[in-house]
Enzyme design. Structure first.
Site, PDB file in Angstrom:
ATOM      1  N   ARG A  13     -29.976   0.136  -7.907  1.00 49.83           N
ATOM      2  CA  ARG A  13     -29.867  -0.162  -9.346  1.00 49.83           C
ATOM      3  C   ARG A  13     -28.481  -0.726  -9.700  1.00 49.83           C
ATOM      4  O   ARG A  13     -28.325  -1.913  -9.925  1.00 49.83           O
ATOM      5  CB  ARG A  13     -30.187   1.112 -10.154  1.00 49.83           C
ATOM      6  N   ASP A  14     -27.479   0.127  -9.728  1.00 48.23           N
ATOM      7  CA  ASP A  14     -26.148  -0.337 -10.148  1.00 48.23           C
ATOM      8  C   ASP A  14     -25.663  -1.424  -9.192  1.00 48.23           C
ATOM      9  O   ASP A  14     -25.029  -2.402  -9.598  1.00 48.23           O
ATOM     10  CB  ASP A  14     -25.170   0.857 -10.156  1.00 48.23           C
ATOM     11  N   HIS A 205     -18.753   8.975 -11.514  1.00 45.11           N
ATOM     12  CA  HIS A 205     -19.344   7.666 -11.172  1.00 45.11           C
ATOM     13  C   HIS A 205     -18.199   6.651 -11.153  1.00 45.11           C
ATOM     14  O   HIS A 205     -17.823   6.099 -12.179  1.00 45.11           O
ATOM     15  CB  HIS A 205     -20.391   7.337 -12.256  1.00 45.11           C
ATOM     16  N   HIS A 207     -16.296   3.261  -9.939  1.00 44.00           N
ATOM     17  CA  HIS A 207     -16.324   1.925  -9.340  1.00 44.00           C
ATOM     18  C   HIS A 207     -14.974   1.721  -8.644  1.00 44.00           C
ATOM     19  O   HIS A 207     -13.961   2.310  -9.020  1.00 44.00           O
ATOM     20  CB  HIS A 207     -16.582   0.857 -10.402  1.00 44.00           C
ATOM     21  N   CYS A 238     -20.964  -4.602 -12.646  1.00 40.72           N
ATOM     22  CA  CYS A 238     -21.594  -4.363 -13.938  1.00 40.72           C
ATOM     23  C   CYS A 238     -21.655  -5.693 -14.683  1.00 40.72           C
ATOM     24  O   CYS A 238     -20.644  -6.389 -14.766  1.00 40.72           O
ATOM     25  CB  CYS A 238     -20.814  -3.329 -14.740  1.00 40.72           C
ATOM     26  N   ASN A 247     -19.789   0.311  -7.042  1.00 42.46           N
ATOM     27  CA  ASN A 247     -19.442   1.726  -6.978  1.00 42.46           C
ATOM     28  C   ASN A 247     -18.716   1.978  -5.668  1.00 42.46           C
ATOM     29  O   ASN A 247     -18.824   1.196  -4.722  1.00 42.46           O
ATOM     30  CB  ASN A 247     -20.716   2.595  -6.937  1.00 42.46           C
TER      31      ASN A 247
HETATM   32  P1  HMG Z   1     -31.849  -5.850 -28.088  1.00 45.84           P
HETATM   33  O1  HMG Z   1     -31.887  -7.337 -27.957  1.00 45.84           O
HETATM   34  O2  HMG Z   1     -31.027  -5.255 -29.186  1.00 45.84           O
HETATM   35  O3  HMG Z   1     -33.314  -5.214 -28.139  1.00 45.84           O
HETATM   36  O4  HMG Z   1     -31.362  -5.268 -26.686  1.00 45.84           O
HETATM   37  P2  HMG Z   1     -34.547  -5.441 -29.078  1.00 45.84           P
HETATM   38  O5  HMG Z   1     -35.201  -4.112 -29.242  1.00 45.84           O
HETATM   39  O6  HMG Z   1     -34.167  -6.248 -30.316  1.00 45.84           O
HETATM   40  O7  HMG Z   1     -35.521  -6.346 -28.185  1.00 45.84           O
HETATM   41  C1  HMG Z   1     -35.173  -7.668 -27.786  1.00 45.84           C
HETATM   42  C2  HMG Z   1     -36.085  -8.117 -26.659  1.00 45.84           C
HETATM   43  O8  HMG Z   1     -35.910  -7.278 -25.512  1.00 45.84           O
HETATM   44  C3  HMG Z   1     -37.571  -8.026 -27.015  1.00 45.84           C
HETATM   45  O9  HMG Z   1     -38.223  -9.025 -26.256  1.00 45.84           O
HETATM   46  C4  HMG Z   1     -37.963  -6.696 -26.469  1.00 45.84           C
HETATM   47  O10 HMG Z   1     -39.337  -6.587 -26.167  1.00 45.84           O
HETATM   48  C5  HMG Z   1     -37.146  -6.632 -25.174  1.00 45.84           C
HETATM   49  P3  HMG Z   1     -38.601 -10.467 -26.899  1.00 45.84           P
HETATM   50  O11 HMG Z   1     -39.440 -10.153 -28.101  1.00 45.84           O
HETATM   51  O12 HMG Z   1     -37.278 -11.115 -27.240  1.00 45.84           O
HETATM   52  O13 HMG Z   1     -39.301 -11.143 -25.756  1.00 45.84           O
HETATM   53  N1  HMG Z   1     -36.863  -5.258 -24.770  1.00 45.84           N
HETATM   54  C6  HMG Z   1     -37.188  -4.748 -23.560  1.00 45.84           C
HETATM   55  N2  HMG Z   1     -37.794  -5.301 -22.491  1.00 45.84           N
HETATM   56  C7  HMG Z   1     -37.973  -4.487 -21.417  1.00 45.84           C
HETATM   57  N3  HMG Z   1     -37.570  -3.189 -21.377  1.00 45.84           N
HETATM   58  C8  HMG Z   1     -36.962  -2.624 -22.422  1.00 45.84           C
HETATM   59  C9  HMG Z   1     -36.747  -3.411 -23.570  1.00 45.84           C
HETATM   60  N4  HMG Z   1     -36.190  -3.171 -24.773  1.00 45.84           N
HETATM   61  C10 HMG Z   1     -36.268  -4.295 -25.490  1.00 45.84           C
HETATM   62  N5  HMG Z   1     -36.578  -1.357 -22.366  1.00 45.84           N
HETATM   63  C11 HMG Z   1     -31.432  -3.536 -25.031  1.00 45.84           C
HETATM   64  C12 HMG Z   1     -31.218  -3.876 -26.494  1.00 45.84           C
HETATM   65  C13 HMG Z   1     -30.975  -2.117 -24.819  1.00 45.84           C
HETATM   66  C14 HMG Z   1     -32.912  -3.691 -24.713  1.00 45.84           C
HETATM   67  C15 HMG Z   1     -30.629  -4.552 -24.190  1.00 45.84           C
HETATM   68  O14 HMG Z   1     -29.312  -4.577 -24.659  1.00 45.84           O
HETATM   69  C16 HMG Z   1     -30.644  -4.204 -22.721  1.00 45.84           C
HETATM   70  O15 HMG Z   1     -31.680  -4.296 -22.066  1.00 45.84           O
HETATM   71  N6  HMG Z   1     -29.491  -3.802 -22.164  1.00 45.84           N
HETATM   72  C17 HMG Z   1     -29.452  -3.345 -20.787  1.00 45.84           C
HETATM   73  C18 HMG Z   1     -28.068  -3.394 -20.301  1.00 45.84           C
HETATM   74  C19 HMG Z   1     -28.008  -2.862 -18.879  1.00 45.84           C
HETATM   75  O16 HMG Z   1     -28.993  -2.622 -18.224  1.00 45.84           O
HETATM   76  N7  HMG Z   1     -26.749  -2.682 -18.411  1.00 45.84           N
HETATM   77  C20 HMG Z   1     -26.514  -2.204 -17.097  1.00 45.84           C
HETATM   78  C21 HMG Z   1     -26.835  -0.757 -16.938  1.00 45.84           C
HETATM   79  S1  HMG Z   1     -25.557   0.319 -17.564  1.00 45.84           S
HETATM   80  C22 HMG Z   1     -24.386   0.375 -16.304  1.00 45.84           C
HETATM   81  O17 HMG Z   1     -24.497  -0.337 -15.342  1.00 45.84           O
HETATM   82  C23 HMG Z   1     -23.283   1.367 -16.414  1.00 45.84           C
HETATM   83  C24 HMG Z   1     -23.481   2.587 -15.493  1.00 45.84           C
HETATM   84  O18 HMG Z   1     -23.613   2.197 -14.140  1.00 45.84           O
HETATM   85  C25 HMG Z   1     -22.272   3.531 -15.642  1.00 45.84           C
HETATM   86  C26 HMG Z   1     -20.937   2.780 -15.482  1.00 45.84           C
HETATM   87  O19 HMG Z   1     -20.621   2.332 -14.376  1.00 45.84           O
HETATM   88  O20 HMG Z   1     -20.287   2.639 -16.506  1.00 45.84           O
HETATM   89  C27 HMG Z   1     -24.735   3.363 -15.884  1.00 45.84           C
HETATM   90 MG    MG Z   2     -21.905   1.787 -12.821  1.00 53.35          MG
END
Ligand code: HMG
Ligand code: MG
Length: 300
Positions: A13-14, A205, A207, A238, A247
């Site tokens: 994933r990450d 966690h 990096h 990220c 990580n």
């Molecule tokens: P948004 O644009 O505000 O969402 O994004 P929305 O509700 O307005 O929906 C917009 C579009 O996204 C729509 O599709 C929804 O259906 C779709 P459209 O009508 O445009 O075709 N949608 C989805 N599709 C699939 N699955 C869903 C979903 N939700 C909405 N769950 C949202 C808000 C949260 C969805 C967006 O910002 C997003 O997906 N962000 C993900 C970011 C991400 O994955 N980042 C990496 C993970 S975090 C990380 O890596 C940090 C960590 O490792 C710790 C660290 O190291 O810090 C954990």
């Molecule tokens: Mg991370």
């Protein structure tokens, strides 16, 4: 040491969410099957997030469906909202993770809402997940620094951690997203967060962007943290943290723990198989020190 130590594998994933190379669904599944052989207790499989935001995780549902799930091993999926939880329930996922940030700017860039709005969303996700019998893990990003806001106050992290635990997260993983933190800062962070959340519910966690991850792990370990996230081969980064590398490598952590008499239950030889494959999969050399050293030794 007699405590139980737990390593949560982040590579699929990450790691893969931000690798440049296109990785096929088949290869992701194969990587998880290799990781299944290592004895890891938890392997994060992917994310149910918008494929427009993170295209590399678009096949997470397929990967989840097709992997062999070993008894006693958890296979969490990230779910930022109710749509994500709906997908998790449809696929029969047993553990989900919500992900908040300690910095407002990062929260906006990563999940398009403020920290307070994210907590409201997560309240619904946690309630839905817990009532369906799922476990929920929480993440907080930017705990030791933010790419947009710089230093982050430990108390700001502690406040978010407390909310996540109140929502029902069994554990909160503290993410040094951009890898700028140092051992002294890590200690201050853990001291602040453990005022609000029991030590046993905090995970680290880290990096490795600035090469501090293993030192930070040892600082956290000395404070009483027993769960750490890491990525096989040091995969990843990220999407919203420019320049962030992966990580800490799982093999670096396992080696350091093993040589220090800390039992992780992980088989280094099998882990090296996964390290070797991970490098081939993303078409670059093995980046971790331990991975390179032990694979060179193994090749004779
Ligand atoms: P948004 O644009 O505000 O969402 O994004 P929305 O509700 O307005 O929906 C917009 C579009 O996204 C729509 O599709 C929804 O259906 C779709 P459209 O009508 O445009 O075709 N949608 C989805 N599709 C699939 N699955 C869903 C979903 N939700 C909405 N769950 C949202 C808000 C949260 C969805 C967006 O910002 C997003 O997906 N962000 C993900 C970011 C991400 O994955 N980042 C990496 C993970 S975090 C990380 O890596 C940090 C960590 O490792 C710790 C660290 O190291 O810090 C954990
Ligand atoms: Mg991370």
């Amino acid at each position: 040491m007699t405590d139980r130590f737990r390593i949560v594998e982040m590579g699929p994933r990450d790691g893969l969410q931000n690798e440049k190379a296109e990785v096929s669904t088949e290869d992701k599944i194969h990587l998880i099957h290799l990781l299944n052989q290592t004895g890891l207790p938890a392997i994060e499989v992917g994310s149910f997030v918008s494929p427009k935001w993170v295209p590399k995780m678009a096949d997470s549902g397929q990967v989840f469906d097709r992997i062999e799930k070993l008894p006693g091993v958890s296979y969490p999926m990230l779910t930022p909202n109710m749509k994500g939880l709906g997908a998790a329930l449809d696929h029969g996922v047993q553990e989900v993770a919500v992900f908040a940030a300690a910095s407002e700017s990062f929260s906006q860039r990563n999940i398009n809402c403020s920290i307070a709005e994210s907590i409201d969303r997560f309240a619904a996700v946690c309630e839905g997940a817990l009532s369906a019998g799922l476990k929920v893990r929480g993440y907080i990003s930017c705990v030791l620094g933010c790419p947009y806001e710089g230093k982050i106050a430990p108390d700001a992290v502690a406040a978010v951690a407390e909310r996540l635990v109140q929502l029902g997260c069994y554990e909160v993983s503290l993410g040094d997203t951009i890898g700028t933190g140092t051992p002294v800062e890590t200690r201050a962070l853990i001291q602040a967060v453990s005022q609000k959340v029991p030590m046993a519910q905090i995970a680290g966690h880290f990096h490795d962007t600035y090469g501090q991850a293993l030192a930070n792990i040892w600082a956290a370990l000395a404070c009483g943290i027993r769960t750490f996230d890491s990525s096989v081969g040091g995969l990843g980064g990220c999407p919203y943290a420019k320049g962030a590398t992966g990580n800490v490598a799982t093999e670096d952590v396992v080696y350091s723990f093993m040589q220090s008499g800390i039992e992780t239950g992980i088989d280094m030889e099998r882990l090296l198989d996964a390290v070797q494959f991970s490098a081939k999969m993303v078409r670059r050399d093995v980046s971790s020190r331990v991975g390179r050293a032990l694979l060179t030794k193994r090749a004779g």
